[in-house]
Design a protein around this motif. Structure first.
Motif, PDB file in Angstrom:
ATOM      1  N   VAL A 243       0.820  -1.217   0.000  1.00  0.00           N
ATOM      2  CA  VAL A 243       0.000   0.000   0.000  1.00  0.00           C
ATOM      3  C   VAL A 243       0.853   1.265   0.000  1.00  0.00           C
ATOM      4  CG1 VAL A 243      -1.798   1.247   1.265  1.00  0.00           C
ATOM      5  CG2 VAL A 243      -1.804  -1.251   1.225  1.00  0.00           C
ATOM      6  N   ALA A 244       1.953   1.291   0.751  1.00  0.00           N
ATOM      7  CA  ALA A 244       2.718   2.526   0.963  1.00  0.00           C
ATOM      8  C   ALA A 244       3.244   3.082  -0.360  1.00  0.00           C
ATOM      9  CB  ALA A 244       3.877   2.269   1.913  1.00  0.00           C
ATOM     10  N   THR A 245       3.115   4.401  -0.519  1.00  0.00           N
ATOM     11  CA  THR A 245       3.615   5.083  -1.716  1.00  0.00           C
ATOM     12  C   THR A 245       5.122   5.290  -1.584  1.00  0.00           C
ATOM     13  OG1 THR A 245       1.524   6.257  -1.937  1.00  0.00           O
ATOM     14  CG2 THR A 245       3.428   7.169  -3.117  1.00  0.00           C
ATOM     15  N   PRO A 246       5.908   4.921  -2.595  1.00  0.00           N
ATOM     16  CA  PRO A 246       7.367   5.115  -2.499  1.00  0.00           C
ATOM     17  C   PRO A 246       7.724   6.598  -2.480  1.00  0.00           C
ATOM     18  CG  PRO A 246       6.753   4.395  -4.701  1.00  0.00           C
ATOM     19  CD  PRO A 246       5.505   4.290  -3.871  1.00  0.00           C
ATOM     20  N   MET A 247       8.646   6.945  -1.612  1.00  0.00           N
ATOM     21  CA  MET A 247       9.119   8.313  -1.470  1.00  0.00           C
ATOM     22  C   MET A 247      10.574   8.404  -1.906  1.00  0.00           C
ATOM     23  SD  MET A 247       6.725  10.312  -0.377  1.00  0.00           S
ATOM     24  CE  MET A 247       5.031  10.081   0.168  1.00  0.00           C
ATOM     25  N   TYR A 248      10.871   9.480  -2.651  1.00  0.00           N
ATOM     26  CA  TYR A 248      12.213   9.708  -3.178  1.00  0.00           C
ATOM     27  C   TYR A 248      12.866  10.827  -2.381  1.00  0.00           C
ATOM     28  CZ  TYR A 248      10.367   7.022  -7.096  1.00  0.00           C
ATOM     29  OH  TYR A 248       9.794   6.048  -7.871  1.00  0.00           O
ATOM     30  N   SER A 249      14.117  10.614  -2.016  1.00  0.00           N
ATOM     31  CA  SER A 249      14.829  11.590  -1.187  1.00  0.00           C
ATOM     32  C   SER A 249      15.879  12.316  -2.010  1.00  0.00           C
ATOM     33  CB  SER A 249      15.501  10.891  -0.002  1.00  0.00           C
ATOM     34  OG  SER A 249      16.515  10.003  -0.452  1.00  0.00           O
ATOM     35  N   SER A 250      16.138  13.544  -1.604  1.00  0.00           N
ATOM     36  CA  SER A 250      17.169  14.377  -2.230  1.00  0.00           C
ATOM     37  C   SER A 250      18.045  14.923  -1.103  1.00  0.00           C
ATOM     38  CB  SER A 250      16.539  15.518  -3.031  1.00  0.00           C
ATOM     39  OG  SER A 250      17.538  16.358  -3.571  1.00  0.00           O
ATOM     40  N   LYS A 251      19.315  14.521  -1.096  1.00  0.00           N
ATOM     41  CA  LYS A 251      20.228  14.891  -0.021  1.00  0.00           C
ATOM     42  C   LYS A 251      21.150  16.006  -0.485  1.00  0.00           C
ATOM     43  CE  LYS A 251      20.239  10.295   2.072  1.00  0.00           C
ATOM     44  NZ  LYS A 251      21.080   9.165   2.544  1.00  0.00           N
ATOM     45  N   SER A 252      21.470  16.896   0.428  1.00  0.00           N
ATOM     46  CA  SER A 252      22.373  18.010   0.147  1.00  0.00           C
ATOM     47  C   SER A 252      23.114  18.372   1.426  1.00  0.00           C
ATOM     48  CB  SER A 252      21.601  19.221  -0.381  1.00  0.00           C
ATOM     49  OG  SER A 252      20.638  19.651   0.577  1.00  0.00           O
ATOM     50  N   GLU A 253      24.270  19.010   1.230  1.00  0.00           N
ATOM     51  CA  GLU A 253      25.094  19.453   2.345  1.00  0.00           C
ATOM     52  C   GLU A 253      25.602  20.861   2.055  1.00  0.00           C
ATOM     53  OE1 GLU A 253      28.231  16.746   3.088  1.00  0.00           O
ATOM     54  OE2 GLU A 253      26.912  15.003   3.440  1.00  0.00           O
ATOM     55  N   PHE A 254      25.593  21.697   3.053  1.00  0.00           N
ATOM     56  CA  PHE A 254      26.114  23.050   2.915  1.00  0.00           C
ATOM     57  C   PHE A 254      26.665  23.505   4.249  1.00  0.00           C
ATOM     58  CE2 PHE A 254      21.587  23.128   3.711  1.00  0.00           C
ATOM     59  CZ  PHE A 254      21.452  23.996   4.774  1.00  0.00           C
ATOM     60  N   LEU A 255      27.540  24.497   4.203  1.00  0.00           N
ATOM     61  CA  LEU A 255      28.168  25.022   5.408  1.00  0.00           C
ATOM     62  C   LEU A 255      28.275  26.526   5.303  1.00  0.00           C
ATOM     63  CD1 LEU A 255      31.999  24.460   5.250  1.00  0.00           C
ATOM     64  CD2 LEU A 255      30.512  23.824   3.380  1.00  0.00           C
ATOM     65  N   ILE A 256      28.444  27.174   6.443  1.00  0.00           N
ATOM     66  CA  ILE A 256      28.518  28.628   6.540  1.00  0.00           C
ATOM     67  C   ILE A 256      29.948  29.002   6.855  1.00  0.00           C
ATOM     68  CG2 ILE A 256      27.681  30.658   7.763  1.00  0.00           C
ATOM     69  CD1 ILE A 256      25.125  29.118   8.331  1.00  0.00           C
ATOM     70  N   LEU A 257      30.539  29.862   5.990  1.00  0.00           N
ATOM     71  CA  LEU A 257      31.919  30.286   6.141  1.00  0.00           C
ATOM     72  C   LEU A 257      31.985  31.738   6.561  1.00  0.00           C
ATOM     73  CD1 LEU A 257      33.498  28.626   2.978  1.00  0.00           C
ATOM     74  CD2 LEU A 257      33.404  27.720   5.291  1.00  0.00           C
ATOM     75  N   GLN A 258      33.107  32.116   7.138  1.00  0.00           N
ATOM     76  CA  GLN A 258      33.351  33.472   7.588  1.00  0.00           C
ATOM     77  C   GLN A 258      34.469  34.083   6.755  1.00  0.00           C
ATOM     78  OE1 GLN A 258      34.613  33.724  11.621  1.00  0.00           O
ATOM     79  NE2 GLN A 258      34.299  35.916  11.811  1.00  0.00           N
ATOM     80  N   ALA A 259      34.401  35.422   6.541  1.00  0.00           N
ATOM     81  CA  ALA A 259      35.432  36.100   5.774  1.00  0.00           C
ATOM     82  C   ALA A 259      36.759  36.046   6.506  1.00  0.00           C
ATOM     83  CB  ALA A 259      35.021  37.558   5.514  1.00  0.00           C
ATOM     84  N   ASP A 260      37.862  36.201   5.727  1.00  0.00           N
ATOM     85  CA  ASP A 260      39.195  36.155   6.316  1.00  0.00           C
ATOM     86  C   ASP A 260      39.382  37.298   7.291  1.00  0.00           C
ATOM     87  OD1 ASP A 260      39.713  33.983   4.770  1.00  0.00           O
ATOM     88  OD2 ASP A 260      40.619  35.139   3.137  1.00  0.00           O
ATOM     89  N   ASN A 261      39.927  36.989   8.452  1.00  0.00           N
ATOM     90  CA  ASN A 261      40.134  37.981   9.502  1.00  0.00           C
ATOM     91  C   ASN A 261      41.591  38.410   9.475  1.00  0.00           C
ATOM     92  OD1 ASN A 261      39.941  39.614  11.690  1.00  0.00           O
ATOM     93  ND2 ASN A 261      39.565  37.984  13.185  1.00  0.00           N
ATOM     94  N   ALA A 262      41.863  39.449   8.656  1.00  0.00           N
ATOM     95  CA  ALA A 262      43.254  39.892   8.510  1.00  0.00           C
ATOM     96  C   ALA A 262      43.739  40.619   9.742  1.00  0.00           C
ATOM     97  CB  ALA A 262      43.390  40.800   7.280  1.00  0.00           C
ATOM     98  N   GLY A 263      42.854  41.404  10.372  1.00  0.00           N
ATOM     99  CA  GLY A 263      43.282  42.208  11.519  1.00  0.00           C
ATOM    100  C   GLY A 263      42.781  41.694  12.835  1.00  0.00           C
ATOM    101  N   GLY A 264      42.307  40.467  12.902  1.00  0.00           N
ATOM    102  CA  GLY A 264      41.758  39.930  14.145  1.00  0.00           C
ATOM    103  C   GLY A 264      42.852  39.615  15.133  1.00  0.00           C
ATOM    104  N   SER A 265      42.507  39.681  16.384  1.00  0.00           N
ATOM    105  CA  SER A 265      43.469  39.390  17.441  1.00  0.00           C
ATOM    106  C   SER A 265      42.720  38.822  18.625  1.00  0.00           C
ATOM    107  CB  SER A 265      44.224  40.660  17.846  1.00  0.00           C
ATOM    108  OG  SER A 265      43.325  41.634  18.340  1.00  0.00           O
ATOM    109  N   GLY A 266      43.467  38.203  19.525  1.00  0.00           N
ATOM    110  CA  GLY A 266      42.850  37.670  20.737  1.00  0.00           C
ATOM    111  C   GLY A 266      42.092  36.390  20.460  1.00  0.00           C
ATOM    112  N   LEU A 267      41.066  36.180  21.276  1.00  0.00           N
ATOM    113  CA  LEU A 267      40.272  34.949  21.149  1.00  0.00           C
ATOM    114  C   LEU A 267      39.516  34.889  19.838  1.00  0.00           C
ATOM    115  CD1 LEU A 267      39.382  32.355  22.554  1.00  0.00           C
ATOM    116  CD2 LEU A 267      37.497  33.643  23.584  1.00  0.00           C
TER     117      LEU A 267
END
Length: 579
Positions: A243-267
């Motif tokens: 009876v069950a209707t077949p389900m199709y899956s679509s997988k994806s992966e993504f991530l969040i990046l930060q800009a280069d910290n040229a003048g960063g210091s400390g923690l």
């Protein structure tokens, strides 16, 4: 705990072989002692007792009863057969073995238990050995133990004194000495069943009843298992496979990046470029994609509700007509699964739908929503910081401009650009005039020192002194006017100095605000977030759900666990109630 067997002791003296005459006398005496009433002999045949015990073998005398009987028969003219001769020889051989009285009594009791027609203790040993029974075996000894003091009798053991007659005179007491069974009397077979056979039959009936009850309980158990476990499992398996209707899956992966910290210091500089720097943004994106807001936007753009309300989807997975947002959101939560890995900083998303292309469209739209949300989050933060920095810079500029205007107004108000210079000039003029006056006074004094001074020179010198004093007076008046009053040059000079100091301070604040703007701009650039898709969604060619075999096995385990819990609970309650 095992109770040691207790048996009555019989002390019988061993006797030497007797001659035929003595044997015949002993046999007659034994027959006289062992004569029983007719009623006691016929009671088992009449069926008066419900569970009669076998006739107890009379105790044999320590003589040769068989030999005495044979001698009596010879005196009467009877001839012994070959079988009787062999029996006598076997009994003589057993007598020569030197058995103790205790062993003979045990042999007689075992013979009584086996219902053997033994005429003496030695004959009982012979009959038992002919049947392959060891009369002195420990198991047979334990079966012959007679309970005393009202104790319960062992299972299968019979009382050796069960044949004591209830009727008789006072001289008839319990016989504890060996006797000889009289021949020719009460030799007919009894109508009662053999106790051993009756015991075996009862044991067999008990075993059959136990087996029958076990089969019945097993059948009931199998019926309950089939009804409460197997039947629901079959129904669930039929649903997943048919009876069950077949389900199709679509997988994806993504991530969040930060800009280069040229003048960063400390923690912040240490954490920049790692997954910990963007963990809050990743969690915020995950929460947004799992929220009702994302579902409603997906429904507006692609038609999430329309897809899951189609008629060809099975009733369990299909949404009803005109579903509410809550019903659609429950379906959305089942078909959109998002996970965040904090160690890697990757967000994994799996979208399932009845059509593979639709699942891919859903996944791409959700990724675009996440990207917009990331940009909005960082943009708002950067905009707030830049706006605050620019406001501070504008305020510093305005205040510097006001200070500069105040200085200019003060300078224009006195028509003197440098009041201090004017005052210094007056002071120098006054000093010069005073020096000139002193010189003229010295010259006048020199002229007056002559006896006949030149009057013209004296009057000229006095006129110069008078004119210099007038000039000094005017200069002093100017000096007084410049140092006193509201519009004095001194007051004006002080105000100009304060305005100049204020202007210098505003210049420094303007420079600091400008530096803050530049630093805020750099910090805002460092706070920019980028959503990068590492795995793009691709339409699948085979159905991913439902997992038929795994779901069927899981349903079986669930139903079996529920049945086991209910059965244990019912058994415990039944035991508590019965106790």
């Amino acid at each position: 705990m095992t109770t040691k067997p207790k048996a009555k002791k019989f002390r019988i003296r061993r006797s030497a072989p007797m001659n035929p005459a003595q044997g015949e006398a002993a046999a007659a005496q034994a027959a006289t002692r062992t004569r029983r009433p007719e009623s006691a002999a016929e009671a088992p045949q009449a069926g008066a007792q419900p569970h009669p015990e076998p006739t107890m073998a009379p105790q044999a005398a320590p003589r040769r009863p068989a030999s005495g009987q044979a001698a009596a028969r010879q005196m009467q003219g009877q001839v012994s057969s070959a079988r009787e001769t062999s029996v006598d020889e076997a009994i003589d051989a057993i007598r020569r073995e030197g058995l103790t009285g205790r062993q003979l009594r045990m042999a007689r009791r075992v013979a009584q238990r086996q219902n053997l027609p033994a005429t003496s203790d030695f004959d009982a040993v012979r009959l038992l050995r002919e049947r392959g029974i060891d009369p002195f075996q420990r198991a047979n000894m334990l079966e012959l133990v007679v309970p005393q003091g009202g104790a319960d009798q062992h299972d299968g053991a019979r009382d050796a004194f069960a044949d004591v007659h209830a009727k008789g005179d006072d001289s008839q007491q319990r016989v504890q000495l060996p006797q000889t069974v009289p021949t020719g009397k009460n030799t007919l077979p009894s109508t009662e069943m053999n106790p051993m056979e009756r015991r075996n039959r009862e044991i067999s009936e008990i075993q059959q009843d136990i087996a029958r009850r076990r089969r019945k309980k097993l059948m009931l158990l199998m019926t309950r298992l089939a009804f409460f476990v197997m039947l629901p499992t079959l129904i669930v398996g039929w649903y997943f496979y048919v009876v069950a209707t077949p389900m199709y899956s679509s997988k994806s992966e993504f991530l969040i990046l930060q800009a280069d910290n040229a003048g960063g210091s400390g923690l912040g500089g240490l954490l920049s470029g790692t997954q910990f720097a963007t963990s809050q943004d990743s969690i915020a994106v995950q929460s947004f994609l799992q929220s009702k807001d994302a579902m409603l936007r997906l429904d507006r753009d692609v038609g999430f509700k329309t897809h899951f309300t189609q008629e060809w989807i099975d009733p369990i997975q299909r949404l009803g007509e005109n579903p509410t947002n809550e019903e659609a959101y429950r379906t959305y939560s089942k078909h959109v699964k998002i996970g965040y890995d904090p160690t890697e900083g990757v967000i994994r998303m799996e979208v399932t739908a009845a059509d593979p292309n639709v699942a891919t469209d859903f996944s791409e739209n959700l990724i675009s929503y996440a990207e917009e949300r990331v940009n909005n989050l960082s943009q708002q933060k950067r905009g707030d910081q830049m706006r605050d920095a620019l406001d501070g810079f504008d305020q510093a500029q305005q205040e510097r401009r006001n200070a500069q205007e105040a200085l200019v107004q003060l300078q224009q108000k006195g028509a003197i650009l440098d009041p201090e210079g004017v005052i210094a000039g007056l002071r120098s003029q006054i000093n010069n005039v005073e020096l000139q006056i002193q010189e003229k006074q010295l010259a006048l004094a020199a002229l007056l020192d002559n006896s006949r001074p030149n009057r013209a020179k004296v009057e000229g010198t006095q006129g110069d002194i008078r004119r210099l004093n007038t000039l000094l007076t005017e200069l002093n008046e100017k000096m007084v006017d410049a140092s006193k009053g509201e519009n004095s040059l001194a007051q004006l000079a002080v105000r100009i100095q304060m305005a100049q100091a204020d202007l210098a301070t505003r210049d420094m604040m303007l420079q600091s605000a400008l530096q803050q703007v530049e630093q805020t701009r750099m910090e805002a650039n460092r706070q920019v977030r980028y959503l990068t898709t590492s795995v793009r969604p691709v339409p699948s060619q085979e159905a991913s759900y439902p997992r038929k075999f795994e779901n069927t096995i899981l349903a079986f385990l669930i139903f079996a666990g529920i049945y086991l819990m209910i059965s244990l609970t019912a058994s415990i309650l039944k035991e508590q109630v019965s106790s």
